[in-house]
Design an enzyme around this catalytic site. Structure first.
Site, PDB file in Angstrom:
ATOM      1  N   GLU A 100      73.471 -17.888 -24.708  1.00 30.15           N
ATOM      2  CA  GLU A 100      74.060 -16.555 -24.614  1.00 30.15           C
ATOM      3  C   GLU A 100      72.986 -15.469 -24.606  1.00 30.15           C
ATOM      4  O   GLU A 100      73.141 -14.438 -23.942  1.00 30.15           O
ATOM      5  CB  GLU A 100      75.018 -16.327 -25.788  1.00 30.15           C
ATOM      6  CG  GLU A 100      76.242 -17.238 -25.807  1.00 30.15           C
ATOM      7  CD  GLU A 100      75.954 -18.591 -26.429  1.00 30.15           C
ATOM      8  OE1 GLU A 100      76.861 -19.447 -26.427  1.00 30.15           O
ATOM      9  OE2 GLU A 100      74.822 -18.824 -26.907  1.00 30.15           O
TER      10      GLU A 100
ATOM     11  N   ASN B 237      74.425 -24.733 -18.905  1.00 30.06           N
ATOM     12  CA  ASN B 237      74.411 -23.884 -17.714  1.00 30.06           C
ATOM     13  C   ASN B 237      73.780 -24.577 -16.502  1.00 30.06           C
ATOM     14  O   ASN B 237      72.562 -24.645 -16.369  1.00 30.06           O
ATOM     15  CB  ASN B 237      73.663 -22.582 -18.030  1.00 30.06           C
ATOM     16  CG  ASN B 237      73.787 -21.569 -16.917  1.00 30.06           C
ATOM     17  OD1 ASN B 237      74.434 -21.807 -15.898  1.00 30.06           O
ATOM     18  ND2 ASN B 237      73.167 -20.430 -17.100  1.00 30.06           N
TER      19      ASN B 237
ATOM     20  N   GLU C 283      60.720 -22.221 -21.729  1.00 32.33           N
ATOM     21  CA  GLU C 283      60.099 -22.643 -20.475  1.00 32.33           C
ATOM     22  C   GLU C 283      61.040 -23.451 -19.587  1.00 32.33           C
ATOM     23  O   GLU C 283      60.601 -24.054 -18.606  1.00 32.33           O
ATOM     24  CB  GLU C 283      58.850 -23.473 -20.763  1.00 32.33           C
ATOM     25  CG  GLU C 283      57.706 -22.701 -21.369  1.00 32.33           C
ATOM     26  CD  GLU C 283      56.411 -23.511 -21.352  1.00 32.33           C
ATOM     27  OE1 GLU C 283      55.510 -23.126 -20.603  1.00 32.33           O
ATOM     28  OE2 GLU C 283      56.338 -24.512 -22.083  1.00 32.33           O
TER      29      GLU C 283
ATOM     30  N   PRO D 211      65.174 -31.998 -24.895  1.00 28.81           N
ATOM     31  CA  PRO D 211      66.293 -31.929 -25.849  1.00 28.81           C
ATOM     32  C   PRO D 211      66.739 -30.490 -26.091  1.00 28.81           C
ATOM     33  O   PRO D 211      65.929 -29.558 -26.026  1.00 28.81           O
ATOM     34  CB  PRO D 211      65.706 -32.548 -27.126  1.00 28.81           C
ATOM     35  CG  PRO D 211      64.524 -33.341 -26.659  1.00 28.81           C
ATOM     36  CD  PRO D 211      63.978 -32.597 -25.486  1.00 28.81           C
TER      37      PRO D 211
ATOM     38  N   LEU E 299      73.999 -23.443 -13.512  1.00 26.92           N
ATOM     39  CA  LEU E 299      73.616 -22.444 -12.518  1.00 26.92           C
ATOM     40  C   LEU E 299      72.111 -22.197 -12.504  1.00 26.92           C
ATOM     41  O   LEU E 299      71.568 -21.725 -11.503  1.00 26.92           O
ATOM     42  CB  LEU E 299      74.350 -21.127 -12.779  1.00 26.92           C
ATOM     43  CG  LEU E 299      75.873 -21.182 -12.660  1.00 26.92           C
ATOM     44  CD1 LEU E 299      76.477 -19.812 -12.974  1.00 26.92           C
ATOM     45  CD2 LEU E 299      76.300 -21.640 -11.268  1.00 26.92           C
ATOM     46  N   GLU E 300      71.427 -22.492 -13.599  1.00 25.93           N
ATOM     47  CA  GLU E 300      69.974 -22.267 -13.654  1.00 25.93           C
ATOM     48  C   GLU E 300      69.234 -23.133 -12.637  1.00 25.93           C
ATOM     49  O   GLU E 300      68.474 -22.598 -11.816  1.00 25.93           O
ATOM     50  CB  GLU E 300      69.468 -22.479 -15.077  1.00 25.93           C
ATOM     51  CG  GLU E 300      69.964 -21.415 -16.044  1.00 25.93           C
ATOM     52  CD  GLU E 300      69.557 -21.667 -17.481  1.00 25.93           C
ATOM     53  OE1 GLU E 300      69.560 -20.711 -18.269  1.00 25.93           O
ATOM     54  OE2 GLU E 300      69.245 -22.823 -17.830  1.00 25.93           O
TER      55      GLU E 300
END
Length: 427
Positions: A61, A340, A316, A273, A342-343
């Site tokens: 978030e 996510n 990173e 992880p 979308l990254e």
């Protein structure tokens, strides 16, 4: 349930919450620190500038909210910004993203006296809560002080909606006191309305996670890192990244990768992880499976024998995604709801995910339909799909391009959200 009963039960639970924090701190020492902030024993902010408060639970978030916060800081240079998180990893991200340009503390617990003390110390003119941060006493305290409350990039799974629904009148009262819910999609919007939100309080904006920015520096650093890896290995590598993995999932990823290696000796796994307190445990797991591994935090130098790189650094992930030919997004082969996807898609990297995707249900379905992502049901299926894609640059390029187009075609939620915030501040 009434808010009085809810608060009473929450006060009773405080010792258990603190015990859990203490036990978790044995693996992640940061949980032993800054407990005073969780009870709002913080220094009062200077009262010479108005305050905008942004709450983002943890790393995901915080990263998703960063473009919004930075644009708000540009739009309101005479405001102070307070950014709160619940986790140490989220705290680290805030400090890395903003340095000293924002005030950061842990978000205090949802207790009446604690929230009263917190709001008295920071005196916000607006409260922006990311995604599904719905806390009855927090909302009530803001409402009592006429502080507008905007739930930004809001989502509400079917499971969460049922949980809030069981609270009955407490949830309905909370919905009445929220100023605006800027929701990711109409399905989740309907769930908010079933809990008592009105049409006037709801806007469907899409997800700000589509507005992710990938600057040229990310690609430059990733290209340099990949060159170092391949130079040390003395050959080209086919890189699979498995990111944001959870307990019980690393074992499945490693088993799948060993099947990939049987077909492709040039494959390299970058395993990242989700939680830093598990880095040592996962490294031992890799070595226990007789795989040659290095830790990214300690060296970027590979050897011809290196098979796995443990991504044990914070902040990173986008760079590591950009090094890869193929990405598996974790939290999805275990019942965690996924992370996510979308990254990597925004980078043009083809994406694989397990079946547990309820945190991104609509987005993941659309990304699959676009051709940018495939779902796998098991470790064996992950191995099959990874082997097939790593063997064909044409398949990877086609899939990656489709995912990138999907992300780019859905941008725009951030600007709509900014417009709503500006209107709210003018009211």
């Amino acid at each position: 349930m009434s808010r009085i009963i809810y608060s009473f039960l929450l006060y009773l639970a405080v010792p258990l919450v603190l015990l859990k924090m203490y036990l978790r701190g044995r693996k992640a020492p940061a949980y032993h620190k800054r407990w005073c902030e969780r009870f709002a024993f913080i220094k009062a902010l200077p009262d010479n500038k108005p305050v905008i408060w942004v709450h983002s639970v943890s790393v995901g978030e915080t990263i998703a909210s960063a473009p919004m916060v930075k644009q708000l800081m540009a739009l309101y240079p005479n405001h102070q910004f307070v950014v709160t998180t619940m986790t140490p990893t989220g705290s680290d991200r805030v400090k890395a993203l903003y340095g000293d340009t924002v005030h950061h503390v842990y978000c205090p617990y949802d207790l009446p006296d604690v929230q009263s003390r917190f709001l008295n110390r920071i005196r916000p003119t607006l409260a922006l809560m990311m995604e599904t941060e719905l806390w009855p006493n927090t909302v009530a305290a803001c409402h009592k002080r006429n502080i507008p409350i905007v739930i930004a990039n809001a989502r509400l799974s079917e499971k969460s909606a049922k949980g809030y629904g069981k609270l009955g009148g407490l949830t309905r009262q909370m919905m009445e006191q929220i100023t605006l819910v800027a929701c990711q999609n109409s399905t989740d919007g309907e769930r908010f309305k079933q809990l008592g939100l009105t049409d006037k309080q709801l806007r469907i904006t899409g997800s700000v996670k589509f507005d992710i920015t990938v600057d040229s520096e990310i690609h430059r650093q990733a290209n340099e890192l990949r060159k170092r890896w391949e130079t040390g290995a003395e050959r080209k590598r086919d890189i699979l990244i498995a990111a944001s993995t959870h307990q019980g999932e690393d074992e499945q990823v490693i088993a799948a990768f060993k099947q990939v290696l049987a077909k492709n000796k040039d494959a390299l796994l970058v395993l990242v992880p989700r939680h830093p307190e598990r880095f040592n445990q996962v490294f031992q797991l890799i070595e226990g499976n007789n795989l040659s591994a290095i830790r990214h935090s300690q060296t970027s130098e590979t050897t011809p024998e290196t098979q796995v790189i443990l991504g044990d650094t914070m902040g990173e992930l986008m760079k590591l995604y950009a090094t890869a030919d193929l990405a598996f997004v974790g939290g999805s082969l275990v019942e965690n709801g996924g992370h996510n996807m979308l990254e990597p898609a925004a980078l043009g990297t083809p994406v694989l995910s397990g079946p547990s995707i309820f945190n991104f249900n609509e987005i993941s379905q659309e990304l699959v339909s676009s051709g940018g992502m495939k779902l796998v049901q098991s470790s064996n299926e992950l191995a099959e799909q990874a082997s097939e894609l790593l063997a064909s640059s044409d398949l990877r390029n086609s899939m990656g391009e489709k995912g990138k187009i999907f992300v780019e075609s859905n941008r725009g939620a951030l600007q709509e959200l900014l417009n709503l915030v500006q209107k709210t501040l003018k009211v």
